[in-house]
Motif scaffolding. Structure first.
Motif, PDB file in Angstrom:
ATOM      1  N   ASP A 225      22.747 -35.718  -9.123  1.00 34.18           N
ATOM      2  CA  ASP A 225      22.907 -34.412  -9.767  1.00 34.18           C
ATOM      3  C   ASP A 225      21.632 -33.587  -9.774  1.00 34.18           C
ATOM      4  O   ASP A 225      21.678 -32.358  -9.686  1.00 34.18           O
ATOM      5  N   ARG A 226      20.480 -34.237  -9.888  1.00 29.49           N
ATOM      6  CA  ARG A 226      19.220 -33.517 -10.022  1.00 29.49           C
ATOM      7  C   ARG A 226      18.427 -33.549  -8.718  1.00 29.49           C
ATOM      8  O   ARG A 226      18.588 -34.452  -7.914  1.00 29.49           O
ATOM      9  N   SER A 227      17.543 -32.571  -8.570  1.00 31.69           N
ATOM     10  CA  SER A 227      16.708 -32.506  -7.376  1.00 31.69           C
ATOM     11  C   SER A 227      15.615 -33.570  -7.414  1.00 31.69           C
ATOM     12  O   SER A 227      15.028 -33.827  -8.475  1.00 31.69           O
ATOM     13  N   HIS A 228      15.346 -34.181  -6.261  1.00 28.54           N
ATOM     14  CA  HIS A 228      14.244 -35.155  -6.187  1.00 28.54           C
ATOM     15  C   HIS A 228      12.888 -34.479  -6.039  1.00 28.54           C
ATOM     16  O   HIS A 228      11.847 -35.140  -6.123  1.00 28.54           O
ATOM     17  N   ARG A 229      12.888 -33.176  -5.802  1.00 29.05           N
ATOM     18  CA  ARG A 229      11.653 -32.376  -5.663  1.00 29.05           C
ATOM     19  C   ARG A 229      10.706 -32.975  -4.620  1.00 29.05           C
ATOM     20  O   ARG A 229       9.491 -32.926  -4.774  1.00 29.05           O
ATOM     21  N   ASP A 230      11.267 -33.520  -3.579  1.00 29.69           N
ATOM     22  CA  ASP A 230      10.495 -34.089  -2.468  1.00 29.69           C
ATOM     23  C   ASP A 230       9.545 -35.193  -2.940  1.00 29.69           C
ATOM     24  O   ASP A 230       8.485 -35.403  -2.357  1.00 29.69           O
TER      25      ASP A 230
END
Length: 446
Positions: A225-230
């Protein structure tokens, strides 16, 4: 450097294949098959073998790469290609950002989840500290193999032979490799990239040291659901590392190293329950997790060859060393083998020397000895230190993580050495600017 990698094995002949001495072709067939000659023969058509074939062919040598090219069988596996590996693949024309669909690794995080008395705050490395956009890129193994196979098939000077190599005979001036169809090829140098069950290594009489661990690595690809933000995140647990590595979009690859009984229980879960288990272990960092496709699992082991060379034979990749999928080193280490061997061969070739001679191979072995020993030792020590709750061991591990978190020179040294080791650096992994491949420079060894 602790971004995860699930390394891809090179293809080897099936175990059930009859031993070479028992499968000699009928005399009349053997007599009609001519031996083909090349400058270099690479045995193995996995990622390392294909990369080696392209590297030597781009240097102006005639090369044969032997073995069937097939997609990796293990599901859920990816490869974190670090900066030096990306530079190398660019240099040989094998990096395709669009086809690979890679995700950048802009940050690497280590979280201590062992329950140790020595509580260490999370350690986070930022690629910007080295003035890089990313430490590397995570790609799915199926995409990587497909791109390498496509580029290799279109590389001038590189001949792909889909047969299996079954035997090796070494003379004073050339080495001959016998194939399973009764034909043979010969060259001044044979590069063994046929994996951990290497027939070429066995034929040369090179012994190996193996270590098995009481652990299983579960691999999978999940959406969340959430971004891993690279950010690649590695949780250190008492059973081993639990690592989530970014993929394009809100997706990540997983390598979950755990005890054998725990692995059996996780494999028995249905997809929904497995996703919930991953979310719990990840401390809900990425929200709800959903399994994509199948899970893979394999036992952890380490293998190192007693030596890297034999007369007219050089070992690279998993033929020389097999590492657990910890610390983003497996395939990256193999690509550094190829780059270092290419350096030694090209320099000898330019001087008109025999590039398969003992002195050239000795240089390759010498240049790779320290890097391989340091990686093998560090990964083994780190993995075994997680599985013990002895206070002195926890204290030392905690002190090391604290130094990485707070001492700037140590942080930068660790990041640089993890990406592109400064000891005996291969030229193509160090000196070729990203996205600026110059064929003339490559052929001149720059």
């Amino acid at each position: 450097m602790n971004a995860d990698i699930a390394e891809t094995k090179d293809q080897v002949a099936p175990k059930e294949m009859v031993a070479p001495k028992e499968m000699a072709a009928p005399k009349e067939r053997a007599e009609t098959r001519a031996t083909r000659s090349f400058d270099i023969v690479v045995v193995g058509a996995g990622p390392i073998g294909l990369a080696a074939g392209m590297a030597f062919a781009h240097a102006g040598l005639s090369v044969a790469a032997i073995g069937p090219t097939q997609p990796p069988a293990a599901p859920g596996r990816t490869t974190a290609l670090l900066d030096g590996s990306v530079r190398f693949l660019e240099a040989i024309g094998a990096w395709d950002e669009d086809a690979l669909g890679q995700a950048p690794l802009a940050e690497l995080a280590i979280i201590d989840d062992t329950g140790s008395l020595f509580r260490i705050p999370p350690v986070i490395f930022h690629a910007g500290e080295l003035e890089l956009p990313a430490f590397g890129y995570n790609v799915e193994n199926t995409d990587l193999v497909a791109v390498l196979a496509d580029r290799a098939s279109r590389t001038p000077g590189l001949t792909l032979l889909p047969q299996f190599a079954v035997d090796l005979h070494v003379g004073d001036d050339v080495a001959r490799v016998t194939l399973d169809d009764g034909s043979s090829v010969e060259a001044k140098l044979v590069v063994a990239a046929d994996g951990r069950l290497s027939r070429m290594r066995d034929a040369a009489g090179i012994a190996c040291h193996e270590r098995s661990y009481p652990q299983i690595a579960i691999t999978a690809i999940l959406s969340h659901d959430r971004s891993h933000r690279d950010r690649s995140t590695e949780f250190h647990t008492r059973q081993g590392p639990f690592t989530l590595v970014p993929l394009p979009g809100r997706r990540s690859s997983l390598v979950w190293v755990c005890a054998e009984k725990e692995a059996e229980a996780l494999q028995a879960l249905d997809a929904a329950a497995f996703g919930r288990a991953v979310e719990r272990q990840a401390q809900s960092m990425l929200g709800a997790m959903r399994l994509e496709g199948q899970r893979g699992a394999f036992p952890l082991a380490m293998l190192t060859a007693d030596r890297l060379v034999s007369p007219r034979l050089a070992l690279v990749g998993e033929t020389a060393h097999v590492l657990p999928p910890i610390g983003a080193q497996g395939l990256n280490l193999g690509l550094r083998d190829v780059a270092a061997l290419r350096d030694a061969v090209v320099e000898a070739h330019k001087q008109g020397a025999d590039f398969g001679a003992a002195a050239v191979l000795a240089r390759y072995a010498r240049d790779r000895k320290t890097d391989i020993a340091l990686r093998v030792g560090a990964i083994d020590l780190m993995n075994r230190s997680l599985m013990t709750d002895l206070l002195p061991v926890d204290g030392l591990r905690g002190a090391a993580l604290l130094a990485l978190a707070s001492v700037t020179p140590i942080r930068r040294l660790a990041m640089r050495e993890g990406l592109r080791p400064s000891l005996f650096p291969p030229r193509l992994a160090h000196g070729v600017a990203k996205s600026r491949w110059d064929k003339t420079a490559l052929e001149n060894g720059l």
